[in-house]
Design an enzyme around this catalytic site. Structure first.
Site, PDB file in Angstrom:
ATOM      1  N   GLY A   1       3.157  -5.298   7.805  1.00 14.81           N
ATOM      2  CA  GLY A   1       4.599  -5.031   7.706  1.00 14.81           C
ATOM      3  C   GLY A   1       4.925  -3.560   7.545  1.00 14.81           C
ATOM      4  O   GLY A   1       5.679  -2.977   8.331  1.00 14.81           O
ATOM      5  N   GLY A   2       4.351  -2.920   6.535  1.00 16.63           N
ATOM      6  CA  GLY A   2       4.619  -1.506   6.306  1.00 16.63           C
ATOM      7  C   GLY A   2       3.866  -0.623   7.285  1.00 16.63           C
ATOM      8  O   GLY A   2       4.406   0.368   7.775  1.00 16.63           O
TER       9      GLY A   2
ATOM     10  N   GLY B   1      -1.161  -3.895   4.721  1.00 19.18           N
ATOM     11  CA  GLY B   1      -0.275  -4.910   5.286  1.00 19.18           C
ATOM     12  C   GLY B   1       0.294  -4.471   6.626  1.00 19.18           C
ATOM     13  O   GLY B   1       0.631  -3.307   6.830  1.00 19.18           O
TER      14      GLY B   1
ATOM     15  N   HIS C   1       0.800  -1.235   0.000  1.00 18.22           N
ATOM     16  CA  HIS C   1       0.000   0.000   0.000  1.00 18.22           C
ATOM     17  C   HIS C   1       0.827   1.277   0.000  1.00 18.22           C
ATOM     18  O   HIS C   1       0.283   2.362   0.121  1.00 18.22           O
ATOM     19  CB  HIS C   1      -0.947   0.017   1.205  1.00 18.22           C
ATOM     20  CG  HIS C   1      -2.117  -0.901   1.045  1.00 18.22           C
ATOM     21  ND1 HIS C   1      -1.970  -2.253   0.935  1.00 18.22           N
ATOM     22  CD2 HIS C   1      -3.444  -0.656   0.949  1.00 18.22           C
ATOM     23  CE1 HIS C   1      -3.162  -2.813   0.796  1.00 18.22           C
ATOM     24  NE2 HIS C   1      -4.075  -1.873   0.794  1.00 18.22           N
ATOM     25  N   ASP C   2       2.134   1.165  -0.121  1.00 16.03           N
ATOM     26  CA  ASP C   2       2.974   2.364  -0.154  1.00 16.03           C
ATOM     27  C   ASP C   2       2.445   3.330  -1.221  1.00 16.03           C
ATOM     28  O   ASP C   2       2.305   2.958  -2.384  1.00 16.03           O
ATOM     29  CB  ASP C   2       4.418   1.969  -0.475  1.00 16.03           C
ATOM     30  CG  ASP C   2       5.389   3.108  -0.257  1.00 16.03           C
ATOM     31  OD1 ASP C   2       6.260   2.969   0.608  1.00 16.03           O
ATOM     32  OD2 ASP C   2       5.292   4.137  -0.956  1.00 16.03           O
TER      33      ASP C   2
ATOM     34  N   TYR D   1       1.892   8.225   4.992  1.00 15.69           N
ATOM     35  CA  TYR D   1       1.333   8.867   3.802  1.00 15.69           C
ATOM     36  C   TYR D   1       2.482   9.301   2.904  1.00 15.69           C
ATOM     37  O   TYR D   1       2.642  10.468   2.571  1.00 15.69           O
ATOM     38  CB  TYR D   1       0.439  10.045   4.199  1.00 15.69           C
ATOM     39  CG  TYR D   1      -0.829   9.631   4.918  1.00 15.69           C
ATOM     40  CD1 TYR D   1      -1.267   8.309   4.867  1.00 15.69           C
ATOM     41  CD2 TYR D   1      -1.583  10.540   5.645  1.00 15.69           C
ATOM     42  CE1 TYR D   1      -2.417   7.907   5.523  1.00 15.69           C
ATOM     43  CE2 TYR D   1      -2.745  10.146   6.307  1.00 15.69           C
ATOM     44  CZ  TYR D   1      -3.149   8.824   6.245  1.00 15.69           C
ATOM     45  OH  TYR D   1      -4.299   8.424   6.892  1.00 15.69           O
TER      46      TYR D   1
HETATM   47  C1  LIG Z   1      -6.243   2.245   1.104  1.00 18.55           C
HETATM   48  C2  LIG Z   1      -5.233   2.676   2.141  1.00 18.55           C
HETATM   49  C3  LIG Z   1      -5.655   2.960   3.432  1.00 18.55           C
HETATM   50  C4  LIG Z   1      -4.753   3.344   4.403  1.00 18.55           C
HETATM   51  N1  LIG Z   1      -5.188   3.605   5.664  1.00 18.55           N
HETATM   52  C5  LIG Z   1      -4.309   3.923   6.623  1.00 18.55           C
HETATM   53  C6  LIG Z   1      -4.718   4.146   7.966  1.00 18.55           C
HETATM   54  O1  LIG Z   1      -5.899   4.079   8.289  1.00 18.55           O
HETATM   55  N2  LIG Z   1      -3.762   4.438   8.887  1.00 18.55           N
HETATM   56  C7  LIG Z   1      -2.436   4.519   8.566  1.00 18.55           C
HETATM   57  O2  LIG Z   1      -1.601   4.741   9.452  1.00 18.55           O
HETATM   58  N3  LIG Z   1      -2.026   4.333   7.301  1.00 18.55           N
HETATM   59  C8  LIG Z   1      -2.920   4.037   6.336  1.00 18.55           C
HETATM   60  N4  LIG Z   1      -2.484   3.820   5.062  1.00 18.55           N
HETATM   61  C9  LIG Z   1      -1.054   3.916   4.776  1.00 18.55           C
HETATM   62  C10 LIG Z   1      -0.379   2.596   5.084  1.00 18.55           C
HETATM   63  O3  LIG Z   1      -0.297   2.413   6.481  1.00 18.55           O
HETATM   64  C11 LIG Z   1       1.031   2.597   4.511  1.00 18.55           C
HETATM   65  O4  LIG Z   1       0.968   2.709   3.127  1.00 18.55           O
HETATM   66  C12 LIG Z   1       1.779   1.331   4.916  1.00 18.55           C
HETATM   67  O5  LIG Z   1       3.155   1.544   4.746  1.00 18.55           O
HETATM   68  C13 LIG Z   1       1.307   0.164   4.109  1.00 18.55           C
HETATM   69  O6  LIG Z   1       1.895  -1.025   4.524  1.00 18.55           O
HETATM   70  P1  LIG Z   1       1.932  -2.240   3.482  1.00 18.55           P
HETATM   71  O7  LIG Z   1       2.676  -3.342   4.117  1.00 18.55           O
HETATM   72  O8  LIG Z   1       0.579  -2.477   2.957  1.00 18.55           O
HETATM   73  O9  LIG Z   1       2.733  -1.565   2.286  1.00 18.55           O
HETATM   74  P2  LIG Z   1       4.055  -1.912   1.476  1.00 18.55           P
HETATM   75  O10 LIG Z   1       3.925  -1.095   0.240  1.00 18.55           O
HETATM   76  O11 LIG Z   1       4.278  -3.356   1.344  1.00 18.55           O
HETATM   77  O12 LIG Z   1       5.173  -1.299   2.402  1.00 18.55           O
HETATM   78  C14 LIG Z   1       5.255   0.068   2.742  1.00 18.55           C
HETATM   79  C15 LIG Z   1       6.674   0.419   3.167  1.00 18.55           C
HETATM   80  O13 LIG Z   1       7.084  -0.409   4.244  1.00 18.55           O
HETATM   81  C16 LIG Z   1       8.193  -1.235   3.857  1.00 18.55           C
HETATM   82  N5  LIG Z   1       7.947  -2.585   4.374  1.00 18.55           N
HETATM   83  C17 LIG Z   1       6.860  -3.350   4.114  1.00 18.55           C
HETATM   84  N6  LIG Z   1       6.948  -4.509   4.780  1.00 18.55           N
HETATM   85  C18 LIG Z   1       8.121  -4.479   5.462  1.00 18.55           C
HETATM   86  C19 LIG Z   1       8.770  -5.409   6.311  1.00 18.55           C
HETATM   87  N7  LIG Z   1       8.216  -6.586   6.602  1.00 18.55           N
HETATM   88  N8  LIG Z   1       9.975  -5.080   6.820  1.00 18.55           N
HETATM   89  C20 LIG Z   1      10.543  -3.888   6.535  1.00 18.55           C
HETATM   90  N9  LIG Z   1       9.967  -2.971   5.730  1.00 18.55           N
HETATM   91  C21 LIG Z   1       8.766  -3.266   5.199  1.00 18.55           C
HETATM   92  C22 LIG Z   1       8.191  -1.206   2.353  1.00 18.55           C
HETATM   93  O14 LIG Z   1       9.460  -1.496   1.837  1.00 18.55           O
HETATM   94  C23 LIG Z   1       7.715   0.190   2.081  1.00 18.55           C
HETATM   95  O15 LIG Z   1       8.777   1.110   2.263  1.00 18.55           O
HETATM   96  C24 LIG Z   1      -3.386   3.445   4.069  1.00 18.55           C
HETATM   97  C25 LIG Z   1      -2.960   3.172   2.780  1.00 18.55           C
HETATM   98  C26 LIG Z   1      -3.873   2.801   1.810  1.00 18.55           C
HETATM   99  C27 LIG Z   1      -3.413   2.539   0.411  1.00 18.55           C
END
Ligand SMILES: Cc1cc2nc3c(=O)[nH]c(=O)nc-3n(C[C@H](O)[C@H](O)[C@H](O)COP(=O)(O)OP(=O)(O)OC[C@H]3O[C@@H](n4cnc5c(N)ncnc54)[C@H](O)[C@@H]3O)c2cc1C
Ligand SMILES: *[C@@H]1O[C@H](CO)[C@@H](O)[C@H](O)[C@H]1NC(C)=O
Ligand SMILES: *[C@@H]1O[C@H](CO)[C@@H](O)[C@H](O)[C@H]1NC(C)=O
Ligand SMILES: *[C@@H]1O[C@H](CO)[C@@H](O)[C@H](O)[C@H]1NC(C)=O
Ligand SMILES: *[C@@H]1O[C@H](CO)[C@@H](O)[C@H](O)[C@H]1NC(C)=O
Ligand SMILES: *[C@@H]1O[C@H](CO)[C@@H](O)[C@H](O)[C@H]1NC(C)=O
Ligand SMILES: *[C@@H]1O[C@H](CO)[C@@H](O)[C@H](O)[C@H]1NC(C)=O
Ligand SMILES: *[C@@H]1O[C@H](CO)[C@@H](O)[C@H](O)[C@H]1NC(C)=O
Ligand SMILES: *[C@@H]1O[C@H](CO)[C@@H](O)[C@H](O)[C@H]1NC(C)=O
Ligand SMILES: *[C@@H]1O[C@H](CO)[C@@H](O)[C@H](O)[C@H]1NC(C)=O
Length: 490
Positions: A173-174, A171, A105-106, A438
């Site tokens: 993780g992020g 996710g 979701h980055d 964000y």
């Molecule tokens: C539809 C939507 C709704 C959202 N709602 C919220 C909300 O309510 N509250 C909020 O705080 N944020 C929200 N976000 C933002 C979201 O928390 C961030 O985008 C978060 O980083 C997403 O985590 P991911 O694992 O899905 O993303 P990814 O794109 O997989 O990772 C995001 C970042 O974290 C790093 N990363 C991922 N996994 C790991 C790991 N295991 N170890 C080390 N680094 C890692 C990646 O390299 C990247 O830099 C939202 C985003 C979207 C798109």
């Protein structure tokens, strides 16, 4: 006011790419994973028929799904921990850049897009959730989604919860590594304020828990963006107590219905209310197709997990099983986000100009998230996330569009930046703070500025993050456009 003098001594380099052929990298992997499951079953290169579908599966922003977007050389999808260790050891040894993806979701696609040749470590298989009600805690692997976590908690108890984001497909993780907030932040703080342990793989391929990694690294990965330091395999979280029923409501007002006055009062009240109450304000110009909008809801009593469905704008009788869907319920769009922090109520006359400006540009939504409560009680240095006492609101700027058209993309990017510029006088200054989750590369990248963006995200905590980075990843293996740099500080 905060000013940090940074003496730029040297910007680190990745390990010389003397052994960077993707074939030797792939051959290296089995040598470093002594496991029951062969690592070859986890490797996708463009030669594998399912390469594109694996890549696309967690692309959550269509801006980065174009034919001109550089594709990874390989995607490694670990089935067990040693696959993660092998990937780090071999990628580092071969000078290969690695992106880490959990939920994808980055907002700038940094987990699956790079301007340089790269591989993706994709953690979607590692998604176990083990809840221990006796200790009110749980181990959650990084590839789990928030929806899966919430469903599993609710499946065991209707009085336990976890204070994190409201979008089920995000996710763990992020989300946790960037702070992670949801509608219980005034009561319980952020996700990171409720994390009690973690299991990571460091730049040397070692598996470490909280005790083994030490206080500094454990501090850094909770809000500093773990992708600058390590791969998080799993987090241990503390569950919080919630009542069997929570109450939700929704009120929608137009400017003609005195929505402007109501917003003005809201901004004075919302950050000071009882922490059991969280009221988000969302401001947008309704699209013609959506005349009816969402129905007002007076007071709706439901379980905590059902309130997630409400917050996600799904019909109220939707089964909570929907939380297990990995594909976002509202579909995937092109999107851009920005953020700001408000420390003083915005003058009424300026609000009026803001509404005019929003009507002019049409397609930008603003979400105001009140702080206060628990957020004001936690010190600015307790975690890398510095936006605590004194913050009235976080503003999220949103633009989403379906069309695959560069004209529309440019227009929407221009408009969101215009509104953000318009807000300059009314938001935090020196630095102009921003929320790491964000992700917004407009505020700067490693390549094109003097790391000012790190002050926006972390304020004074940046210094400690630099120390942690230098200690745990001196060769800058864990890097991307907005990773913590290697800098000598004075
Ligand atoms: C539809 C939507 C709704 C959202 N709602 C919220 C909300 O309510 N509250 C909020 O705080 N944020 C929200 N976000 C933002 C979201 O928390 C961030 O985008 C978060 O980083 C997403 O985590 P991911 O694992 O899905 O993303 P990814 O794109 O997989 O990772 C995001 C970042 O974290 C790093 N990363 C991922 N996994 C790991 C790991 N295991 N170890 C080390 N680094 C890692 C990646 O390299 C990247 O830099 C939202 C985003 C979207 C798109
Ligand atoms: C290149 O990588 C291979 C596979 O890991 C390794 O055996 C070899 O020693 C490396 N060569 C150099 C010059 O580092
Ligand atoms: C991709 O193709 C290679 C070479 O044929 C094979 O070894 C590997 O197992 C395939 N990957 C998957 C996930 O099937
Ligand atoms: C991404 O683009 C590809 C090819 O253009 C397309 O097949 C795929 O459906 C797109 N992904 C999404 C999630 O729309
Ligand atoms: C391989 O197995 C040994 C012994 O079981 C263990 O100590 C080592 O950490 C393992 N290495 C990897 C990369 O899993
Ligand atoms: C929910 O719990 C029940 C038993 O309590 C179990 O049978 C079921 O598999 C669980 N659901 C999920 C999705 O884990
Ligand atoms: C939810 O309610 C609507 C009408 O209010 C109905 O059409 C729909 O079938 C219901 N869905 C479920 C899953 O019960
Ligand atoms: C607003 O968004 C819609 C849907 O994406 C799009 O059709 C329309 O052109 C946009 N309008 C403006 C002014 O950008
Ligand atoms: C988007 O548009 C571009 C150029 O107009 C085209 O090359 C590409 O295939 C389109 N992508 C999708 C997913 O439709
Ligand atoms: C840095 O680069 C990004 C993208 O390459 C650009 O959008 C941004 O405006 C630049 N920022 C600065 C401060 O130069």
């Amino acid at each position: 006011m905060l000013r940090i003098l940074i003496l730029i001594f040297c910007i680190s380099y990745a390990k010389a790419a003397s052994n960077n052929s993707i074939e030797t990298f792939l051959n290296c992997l089995p040598l470093h994973s002594n496991t029951s499951i062969s690592i070859s079953k986890t490797i996708y290169t463009p030669q594998n028929a399912s390469f594109s579908s694996i890549l696309d599966a967690y692309v959550r922003n269509l801006r980065f799904n174009t034919s001109s977007t550089l594709k990874p050389l390989a995607i490694i999808t670990p089935l067990e921990k040693s696959h993660v260790q092998a990937t780090i050891i071999c990628a580092k040894d071969h000078g290969l850049e690695m992106r880490i993806r959990s939920g994808g979701h980055d907002y700038e696609g940094l987990s699956y897009v790079s301007p340089n040749p790269f591989i993706i470590l994709d953690l979607f298989h590692l998604r176990s959730i083990d809840i221990d009600l006796r200790t009110d805690s749980a181990w959650v692997q990084s590839g789990a989604t928030l929806g899966e976590l919430y469903y599993n908690i609710a499946n065991i108890s209707n009085t336990r919860a976890f204070p994190a984001g409201v979008c089920p497909s995000v996710g763990v993780g992020g989300h946790f590594s960037g702070g992670g907030y949801g509608n219980m932040l005034r009561k319980f703080g952020l996700a990171i304020d409720n994390i009690i342990d973690a299991e990571i793989v460091d730049a040397n391929g070692m598996i470490l828990d909280r005790r083994a990694m030490g206080d500094d690294l454990f501090w850094a990965i909770r809000g500093g963006g773990a992708s600058s330091f390590c791969v998080v395999l799993a987090w241990k979280i503390r569950l919080v107590q919630v009542p069997e029923k929570v109450t939700t409501f929704r009120v929608s007002k137009t400017l003609e219905e005195r929505g402007g006055d109501i917003f003005n009062q809201y901004q004075h009240v919302a950050p000071n209310l009882d922490p059991n109450l969280f009221i988000r304000a969302e401001v947008h110009v309704p699209p013609p197709l959506d005349q009816k909008g969402l129905k007002n809801v007076d007071c709706n009593e439901q379980s905590w997990v059902e309130s997630i469905i409400f917050y996600d704008d799904l019909p109220m009788n939707t089964s909570t099983k929907v939380l297990l869907d990995r594909v976002p319920s509202l579909g995937v769009t092109h999107s851009k986000r920005k953020s700001d922090y408000v420390k003083e109520p915005i003058p009424m006359v300026s609000l009026d100009s803001l509404w005019k400006k929003m009507i002019e540009v049409e397609n930008i939504t603003l979400k105001f998230n009140p702080y206060g409560g628990k957020m004001s009680e936690i010190s600015e240095t307790a975690t890398p996330f510095p936006h605590r006492k004194g913050i009235l609101f976080k503003i999220q700027y949103l633009s989403d569009w379906k069309e695959n058209s560069s004209v529309i993309t440019h227009r929407n990017l221009r408009e969101i930046r215009e509104i953000h510029n318009f807000m300059t006088p009314y938001v935090s200054k020196n630095p102009r703070e921003a929320f790491l989750n964000y992700r917004d590369i407009d505020i700067g990248t490693n390549a094109n500025d003097s790391f000012a963006f790190t002050l926006d995200y972390f304020k004074g905590n940046f210094k400690r993050l630099l120390k942690v980075k230098a200690k745990f990843d001196p060769s800058n293996f864990f890097r991307h456009e907005q990773s913590i740099p290697i800098l000598a500080i004075k």
